[in-house]
Design a protein around this motif. Structure first.
Motif, PDB file in Angstrom:
ATOM      1  N   ASP A 153       0.835  -1.202   0.000  1.00 58.58           N
ATOM      2  CA  ASP A 153       0.000   0.000   0.000  1.00 58.58           C
ATOM      3  C   ASP A 153       0.873   1.257   0.000  1.00 58.58           C
ATOM      4  O   ASP A 153       1.560   1.554   0.976  1.00 58.58           O
TER       5      ASP A 153
ATOM      6  N   ASN B 172       0.543  -0.841  10.272  1.00 57.22           N
ATOM      7  CA  ASN B 172      -0.556   0.051   9.896  1.00 57.22           C
ATOM      8  C   ASN B 172      -0.393   1.359  10.658  1.00 57.22           C
ATOM      9  O   ASN B 172       0.487   1.496  11.515  1.00 57.22           O
TER      10      ASN B 172
ATOM     11  N   SER C 177      -0.114   4.306   0.025  1.00 57.69           N
ATOM     12  CA  SER C 177      -0.705   5.450   0.731  1.00 57.69           C
ATOM     13  C   SER C 177       0.012   5.728   2.056  1.00 57.69           C
ATOM     14  O   SER C 177      -0.185   6.784   2.659  1.00 57.69           O
TER      15      SER C 177
END
Length: 430
Positions: free
Chosen positions: A313, A372, A315
């Motif tokens: 990911d 995360n 982002s």
């Protein structure tokens, strides 16, 4: 107290004014690299005593002294934020005869101001081989000796740059059998011969009997003869090269000594002469230097591996995140095992992994699904605390947080917690 953010904005404005008012160091002539010219420009402008310039120079030095180790081919997508001077160094092994290709795609496409360099490493010595600051684009360099090499990328100061870096290989020579003749390469360099008494000093390329073996560079035929192992053989020397090409087990030799050849000319017809009489027809192809035989495959491998697609990911690029699981290992640093909630900054994504930096500056890799940026918890401060720019008691204060302020705890590092309060984040000690 002048806030940390206001100080950074003021410093940025001063930098932009000074850099724009002086001659661009990239336009300076001479033998210095664009990176060296830019560094000289900072010195000439009197900026090297500033925190930003010192950080930029330090990042450049660290990228050479402490690069991350990667395997070629390699691809990563990353982001250099404007407010943090940064550079990235990638260390890898390369073989004689292959071409290293470095390609950098940036956002913005033009005017991104990124220096791209290829270095050769020999112990603590660094020798620059190729460089560019013309983007989009990159550089290519044929490797002349097997060893360790390094790619460094670094943006100019105050340049926010998103990028995708590709480091790949390609052959420096063509393939000695035409693709339409359906050649099959087998029995590569180092394979055992004569029950392990010797090792294979070449690559065998199988094809139908009397298939043409062709010249793969402009050059001259230096020898046409026969020997016990190779049978009917031909030696060729490419122009401007320190190697000789060896064609063996030929059914027929189609050239003569001293003859000039160019790519595609027929050197001979594939057979099984010499000690290959009991094997299917094939070309034994070898490459020799003054020091002896070298692996020919990097010279002619027209189908090198492709870099992995980035699936992690993106982002999370440039953000501080936390580890999810206990006992997370950082590739490249087996001594480091992190507990759940440990703070990491995502520098780039490569395949299904992230290249990350720990708060102490250590860099390495870990799987993308292992982190995360979700808060660990939210709590109210029981006393006034300083929000710090770094996890250090000596760090600059970004803001003083009042008693009762609600903060989201995002991750931890030693006695510090990385928190967010409103639209500002930083480090605190509870």
């Amino acid at each position: 107290m002048v806030s940390w953010l206001r100080s950074l904005q003021l410093s940025a404005c001063v930098f932009l004014l000074v850099l724009c008012s002086c001659n661009s160091p990239l336009s300076i002539g001479g033998k210095k690299t664009p990176h060296e010219q830019y560094t000289d420009g900072l010195k000439n402008a009197g900026l090297t005593n500033t925190v930003l310039a010192q950080g930029w120079i330090s990042a450049a030095q660290k990228s050479l002294a402490q690069p991350v180790s990667v395997t070629i081919p390699y691809r990563e997508t990353g982001f250099f934020p404007a407010e943090t001077p940064a550079a990235a160094g990638f260390r890898f092994a390369a073989k004689k005869g292959e071409v290293i290709n470095v390609r950098l795609e940036t956002t913005p496409v033009r005017g991104s101001g990124v220096f791209v360099e290829l270095w050769q490493l020999n112990g603590t010595e660094h020798k620059i081989l190729a460089y560019t600051d013309s983007l989009p684009g990159g550089l290519s360099k044929e490797i002349e000796s097997e060893g360790t090499y390094l790619v460094r990328i670094q943006p100019e100061l105050l340049r926010p740059v998103g990028y995708t870096l590709n480091i790949t290989t390609s052959p420096s020579l063509a393939f000695p059998v035409r693709p339409r003749d359906n050649p099959k390469a087998s029995s590569f360099w180092g394979a055992d011969r004569d029950a392990g008494a010797r090792q294979h000093e070449g690559v065998d390329i199988f094809a139908a009997k009397r298939t043409p073996a062709i010249a793969i560079a402009d050059g001259r035929i230096t020898r046409v003869n026969e020997n016990t192992l190779g049978g009917k053989v031909v030696f060729m020397r490419p122009d401007g090269s320190d190697v000789s090409l060896y064609y063996a087990h030929l059914d027929s030799q189609m050239v003569s000594e001293g003859q000039r050849v160019q790519p595609g000319d027929v050197i001979g017809l594939i057979g099984n002469t010499g000690n290959a009489r009991t094997t299917p027809p094939h070309l034994h192809f070898g490459i020799y230097t003054r020091s002896g035989a070298v692996d020919p495959w990097p010279f002619i491998n027209v189908n090198p591996a492709k870099p992995r697609t980035v699936t992690a990911d993106t982002s999370l690029l440039s953000l501080w995140v936390k580890t999810i699981d206990r006992k997370i290992a950082i590739t490249g640093h087996p001594e480091l095992v992190l507990d759940a909630g440990s703070a990491l900054q995502v520098l780039a994504a490569t395949g299904d992994q992230y290249r990350v930096r720990l708060p102490d500056g250590t860099e390495g890799f870990l799987r993308g699904t292992g982190v995360n940026n979700k808060p660990i918890r939210t709590e109210k401060l029981k006393r006034e605390v300083a929000l710090l720019a770094e996890p250090s008691t000596d760090a600059a204060v970004k803001k003083d947080l009042a008693t009762g302020t609600a903060v989201s705890v995002l991750s931890t590092w030693r006695q510090f917690s990385y928190v967010q309060s409103g639209n500002i984040s930083g480090w605190i000690m509870f």
